[in-house]
Enzyme design. Structure first.
Site, PDB file in Angstrom:
ATOM      1  CG  ASN A  53      -1.816   1.189   1.298  1.00 33.63           C
ATOM      2  OD1 ASN A  53      -1.565   2.208   0.639  1.00 33.63           O
ATOM      3  ND2 ASN A  53      -2.879   1.076   2.056  1.00 33.63           N
ATOM      4  CE1 TYR A 143      -5.347  10.352 -12.307  1.00 34.99           C
ATOM      5  CE2 TYR A 143      -6.205  11.514 -14.219  1.00 34.99           C
ATOM      6  CZ  TYR A 143      -5.341  10.592 -13.672  1.00 34.99           C
ATOM      7  OH  TYR A 143      -4.472   9.912 -14.478  1.00 34.99           O
ATOM      8  CE  LYS A 147      -1.920  11.204 -11.991  1.00 31.58           C
ATOM      9  NZ  LYS A 147      -0.801  10.321 -11.647  1.00 31.58           N
TER      10      LYS A 147
HETATM   11  N1  SER Z   1      -7.155   7.966 -18.550  1.00 29.05           N
HETATM   12  C1  SER Z   1      -7.212   8.882 -17.442  1.00 29.05           C
HETATM   13  C2  SER Z   1      -8.597   9.039 -16.972  1.00 29.05           C
HETATM   14  O1  SER Z   1      -9.491   8.947 -17.766  1.00 29.05           O
HETATM   15  C3  SER Z   1      -6.658  10.221 -17.856  1.00 29.05           C
HETATM   16  O2  SER Z   1      -5.320  10.285 -17.507  1.00 29.05           O
HETATM   17  O3  SER Z   1      -8.805   9.294 -15.828  1.00 29.05           O
END
Ligand code: SER
Length: 311
Positions: A53, A143, A147
């Protein structure tokens, strides 16, 4: 000789990258790790595996010590759609996990770290066509936020501690071995499986949704090429744009019909439409081409033909 730890080795990119790395560095020099077991491994490229993990820094450190690791490729991540359903988990895996990787690499004076970024760093106010390397980064997903933070953190460790850290902004990755989980670009893979199996597909984004995509062989090539690039020649480090192809779902369906003439598609956009609409339609990857010679091999036609044959 490099002793590489690959995290997220059971994931979509990790599972294929594992075999490429083992071909180059030797089976026993690439330690696979994931929170879940690997899928069936071909005996030709089998090697060490450890449950890990990534949010557990002590476990990560001990694993690296035990295996004399001197490079980490960290593919463990929560993708965009799943990240919207569980933002705290996305932060924990994508940021706490990432800083653990950087800290262990710093403490152990590792030779190299490679961490993926994504087109998700861009947002609705970024220019959407031929999106440049240097531009506005105001993502609207957790997300994407992780990033952007990851890119900045990686560059910080390069400049502050002199670590060799590299990373690239993957577009949607299309592959036929391990299914992705929880991404917005997953439709570009699911469409092939449903087209071959049922002759029809119900798509969760609208027909004119256009996103940058890349076929897995190019994704592996980009990753390995960046890994092998001369660090002293890199002006960028953790944020290379990499482009390959760009198409709308309608164009993809038309291409699939060249192989499966009766293929039917319906469109039922859900919450992932807003995510797709906030991302670029195509990518300018001039710095990657100039600094480490990036060049993709597959386009929509050749990728589609290969996908359908493979499935
Ligand atoms: N493929 C990824 C997503 O759709 C994008 O980096 O979250």
């Amino acid at each position: 000789m490099k002793r590489i730890l690959l995290t997220g080795a059971a994931g979509q990119i990790g599972s294929e990258l594992l075999f490429e790395l083992r071909k180059i560095y030797g089976n026993n020099n690439v330690i696979a790790s994931d929170i879940k077991p690997l899928l069936a491994e071909s005996s030709e490229h089998s090697g060490p595996f450890e449950f890990l993990n990534i949010t557990d820094r002590v476990a990560l450190f001990n694993l690296c010590k035990r295996h004399n690791i001197d490079a980490i490729i960290s593919m463990a991540a929560i993708l965009s759609a799943k990240g919207e359903q569980n933002p705290q988990l996305a932060w924990d895996i994508n940021i706490t996990g990432l800083i653990n990787v950087f800290e262990v690499a710093r403490e152990m004076k590792m030779k190299q770290v490679l961490v993926p970024s994504s087109i998700a760093v861009f947002g609705p106010d970024t220019p959407r066509d031929c999106t440049p390397q240097e531009t506005i980064l105001n993502p609207t997903t957790m997300y994407g936020i992780t990033k952007v933070t990851g890119e900045l953190l990686g560059d910080y460790y390069v400049h502050r501690y002199g670590l060799d850290i590299r990373g690239l902004r993957y577009p949607g990755i299309i592959s036929n071995k391990t299914l992705p989980g929880g991404g917005t670009t997953d439709y570009a893979i699911a469409i092939f499986y449903d087209a071959v199996k049922y002759g029809k597909y119900s798509c969760f984004v609208a027909e004119n949704t256009r996103l940058p995509m890349m076929y897995m062989p190019d994704c592996l090539k980009a990753t390995i090429d960046l890994l092998h690039a001369d660090f002293s020649k890199l002006k960028h480090h953790c944020n290379f744009n990499v482009g390959a192809m760009s198409f709308s779902v309608k164009e993809l369906a038309t291409e699939i019909r060249k192989h499966i003439p009766n293929f039917q598609i319906e469109y039922k956009p859900d919450f992932r439409q807003a995510i797709a609409d906030s991302w670029p339609q195509s990518i300018d990857d001039t710095p990657a081409r100039k600094e480490w010679g990036w060049k993709p091999a597959y386009n929509l036609e050749t990728m589609t033909e290969d996908m359908i044959n493979a499935i």
